[in-house]
Write an enzyme that holds these catalytic residues in place. Structure first.
Site, PDB file in Angstrom:
ATOM      1  N   GLY A 179       6.077 -10.653  36.891  1.00  4.19           N
ATOM      2  CA  GLY A 179       7.524 -10.616  36.682  1.00  4.19           C
ATOM      3  C   GLY A 179       7.883 -10.695  35.219  1.00  4.19           C
ATOM      4  N   GLY A 185       0.816 -11.483  30.848  1.00  2.32           N
ATOM      5  CA  GLY A 185      -0.191 -12.399  31.387  1.00  2.32           C
ATOM      6  C   GLY A 185      -0.093 -13.826  30.893  1.00  2.32           C
ATOM      7  N   SER A 199       4.627  -7.423  27.771  1.00  2.00           N
ATOM      8  CA  SER A 199       4.442  -7.217  29.213  1.00  2.00           C
ATOM      9  C   SER A 199       3.872  -5.844  29.522  1.00  2.00           C
ATOM     10  CB  SER A 199       5.801  -7.350  29.895  1.00  2.00           C
ATOM     11  OG  SER A 199       5.753  -6.795  31.186  1.00  2.00           O
ATOM     12  N   ASP A 225       4.725  -4.076  31.760  1.00  2.00           N
ATOM     13  CA  ASP A 225       5.830  -3.248  32.243  1.00  2.00           C
ATOM     14  C   ASP A 225       6.777  -2.829  31.118  1.00  2.00           C
ATOM     15  OD1 ASP A 225       5.267  -3.312  35.127  1.00  2.00           O
ATOM     16  OD2 ASP A 225       5.592  -5.448  34.918  1.00  2.00           O
ATOM     17  N   HIS A 264      12.130  -7.337  36.301  1.00  2.00           N
ATOM     18  CA  HIS A 264      11.183  -6.861  37.318  1.00  2.00           C
ATOM     19  C   HIS A 264      10.531  -8.060  37.986  1.00  2.00           C
ATOM     20  CE1 HIS A 264       8.156  -4.798  39.476  1.00  2.00           C
ATOM     21  NE2 HIS A 264       7.171  -5.068  38.653  1.00  2.00           N
ATOM     22  N   HIS A 302       8.247  -9.187  41.911  1.00  2.00           N
ATOM     23  CA  HIS A 302       7.696  -8.759  43.202  1.00  2.00           C
ATOM     24  C   HIS A 302       8.234  -9.703  44.275  1.00  2.00           C
ATOM     25  CE1 HIS A 302       4.214  -7.365  40.504  1.00  2.00           C
ATOM     26  NE2 HIS A 302       4.927  -6.298  40.797  1.00  2.00           N
ATOM     27  N   ASP A 344      29.882  -6.849  47.564  1.00  2.00           N
ATOM     28  CA  ASP A 344      30.354  -7.459  46.313  1.00  2.00           C
ATOM     29  C   ASP A 344      29.498  -7.045  45.114  1.00  2.00           C
ATOM     30  OD1 ASP A 344      32.286  -8.966  47.662  1.00  2.00           O
ATOM     31  OD2 ASP A 344      31.126 -10.828  47.619  1.00  2.00           O
ATOM     32  N   HIS A 381       5.848  -1.101  45.521  1.00  2.00           N
ATOM     33  CA  HIS A 381       5.671  -1.861  44.289  1.00  2.00           C
ATOM     34  C   HIS A 381       6.570  -3.109  44.271  1.00  2.00           C
ATOM     35  CE1 HIS A 381       5.586  -1.706  39.583  1.00  2.00           C
ATOM     36  NE2 HIS A 381       5.376  -2.894  40.069  1.00  2.00           N
ATOM     37  N   TYR A 406      36.132 -12.084  40.203  1.00  2.00           N
ATOM     38  CA  TYR A 406      35.247 -13.229  40.360  1.00  2.00           C
ATOM     39  C   TYR A 406      34.928 -13.871  39.008  1.00  2.00           C
ATOM     40  CZ  TYR A 406      31.491 -16.097  42.196  1.00  2.00           C
ATOM     41  OH  TYR A 406      30.705 -17.165  42.557  1.00  2.00           O
TER      42      TYR A 406
END
Lengths: 217, 217, 217, 217
Positions: free
Chosen positions: D29, D47, D75, D77, D96, D98, D121, D161, D215
């Site tokens: 993540g 990591g 990362s 990603d 990101h 999982h 919403d 993924h 909101y």
């Protein structure tokens, strides 16, 4: 600090990852580490609460599970850990839990299919099931080794029992245990409402190769 | 410290295991301990928040649920605990929760089948269902005792209500409550996607015998 | 400390029960309390993180949702709370969450059947579904009041939206929200693998009467 | 404090929301933030354990993922985040994970239907599925952008993924990731026992418009 003392600290600390991710309850579950270059391993004592684990309560045994140093009896799973170290020289850490989703797959004797990129990354394919084996001799260790020897997976789902994971060191084996429960849970959820597609073998191979080589620092 | 004071501390502390493993919400659930050699028990007060439980808030009653010491009314389940102590002299601790997976089996009136080595270890076979019983007299206690008297299981799933567990002392009863919810959950997961095989009776017997004799320090 | 200041503390504190039991995420969910004897209520501000809630951030409004005291805009659900207080004089506290299991029943528009003694105790029967209603006027409040006015249940599952609970004070409404999610989850689990029997109406009545009269201190 | 230093603090802090809501395990993540007005972004290193994340460990890269400042590799990603920033100028934050329920929908390649007011919403309709894409080039980033460009949803379920979410800033993207997992879970629960009705498109539109405008503070 000696290598054994460092491993006592590391193995004690790593047990906290098992509780952090709710992989274990009460006193169940255990982490061990091989002492590099020696026929020795550091492992959790049997039946001791996770709150009471520290470097001093860790136990040192030989690779047949005989107590070498420490005042507590080693984990009741010591024979299985020792068998793995004797038969898989590349393994430096072993973890056993009854983490609930992985154990549910183990109860059904059903491999976890490689339907997520995270499974391809870490496990390199389906996560295999090992045989039913009783505690008390080398049966469990033998089942682990026979299942994992020719697999890319660092995890095996021992039938009607629960998962064992291995790694180059104890931290890698704990990482595999954490990721195993995560993917066991996600694929369980996916299967509850349908059947996800498997990832193509060529993509699995590329993902696995990349993750082993590139990920991390 | 007197035996009763020690038990007040122990029982108060053990309630924290119920919240740690999410076996209870709000003020529901309770742990009690028999005072060895006396017709007395220490139990949680009724309707008090888990945050406010300590040795001083624990209540001492006789084995008919009459208040002996303490300023708070005892748990509304006191009659059930007391009945167990009167009729099962080997029992030193009783726990009641509405832990969600075990209670779901209780709602369906379905025993938890012995499909995991952990169930064989701790419960020695299927985990049985007790009758539907109303609170207010000895019905719940009688249902617990009649179900557990001839069983190896320290846990009973009281129909449409929730689990009670027993043990040689309060800690053993809490351990059984924690392990019960764990296996209730894992077998629930397993059943969601198939039907796991039962473990052979001879293997159940060997696992149970070994766990009772060998595990721990 | 004035009554309003006491309620500011109490309502701020009670929001922590919503996070403790994972009934809410981010800034969703809200608790309010009527100021006894006045046409006023204390409620959570809109879109403020649970970490930042304290007595000073709570908002005081009249029973039409107009700001009376406080620097922050009141919860976007203020109109619904206010409508309940205007139309149900016996209500002293209101809670709204999107707790996941209760909301799943609300999404299907399916009442939670009274299959557990805990449901009989606290809710006195099935937990009812309210109509689909848009935010922005009195529709939600009206749906809550019309559903709960003739029910023993302190909880309503507003269709495609989530639960609202009421109580004699804010603490009772929070208790109902906590117990609602617990039974919504347990009955969900039970239904995943079968259909539990309903509890006989006469038993429901006896359990409800006893719990309202006898439980607690 | 410079803008970059402020973003380092903010991005490091926001990672704690991922662990608070159990959206990530181990080192998986990541959160990133665009540096406003510059072709730069702040992102998590590859990591590194969540316990070890702080302002100093965050990494600064350009919008092609090249390291600009920091001692750690960014990362794995990073390329996907960078592609989004290059192609969606309105985006200031990317996340990101999982997270398990959202990833289960992604595994089946099934959009999350708009059956809850909370989905209307925040997501303005069904939550869409993106293509299967391998890590290593712009495939993932392109899949995110193509799926979200013409959608009101700030979340995409990348097939086999896991989810990516976007926002005007990093905090909004994290909020979307938290709300995504919440609704993915609730709708999963609803689907386990039936099929909830979709909300009418006109109601979805009104809810979405109101939530975006009214909101919060």
């Amino acid at each position: 600090m000696s290598t054994v003392d460092e491993l006592r600290c590391e193995v004690a600390d790593l047990h906290r990852e098992l509780t952090r991710y709710s992989l274990v309850i009460w006193t169940a579950g255990n982490v061990s580490a091989r002492v590099p270059g020696e026929d020795l391993m550091v492992i959790k004592p049997s039946g001791v609460s996770y709150d009471d684990l520290g470097p001093d309560t860790m136990v040192l045994t030989d690779l047949h599970g005989n107590l070498v140093e420490g005042e507590l009896a080693p984990s009741s799973d010591t024979a299985a850990h020792a068998y793995v170290y004797r038969n898989m020289p590349e393994v430096g850490g072993v973890v056993h839990t009854h983490s609930p989703y992985a154990t549910a797959w183990a109860a059904r004797g059903e491999p976890i299919p490689c339907v997520l990129t995270m499974i391809a990354d870490e496990f390199g394919g389906d996560i295999p099931v090992g045989p039913f084996a009783l505690i008390g001799d080398d049966s469990i260790g033998r089942g682990i080794v026979e299942t994992l020897r020719d697999s890319r997976s660092p995890a095996v789902l021992m039938r009607s029992h629960g998962p064992f994971t291995i790694g180059a060191d104890a931290r890698a084996a704990v990482k595999a245990a954490v990721m195993l429960e995560d993917v066991a849970r996600t694929v369980h959820f996916a299967h509850q409402l349908g059947r996800p597609d498997a990832i193509d073998q060529q993509h699995v191979d590329r993902l696995y190769a990349r993750y082993q080589d590139v990920y991390g620092q």
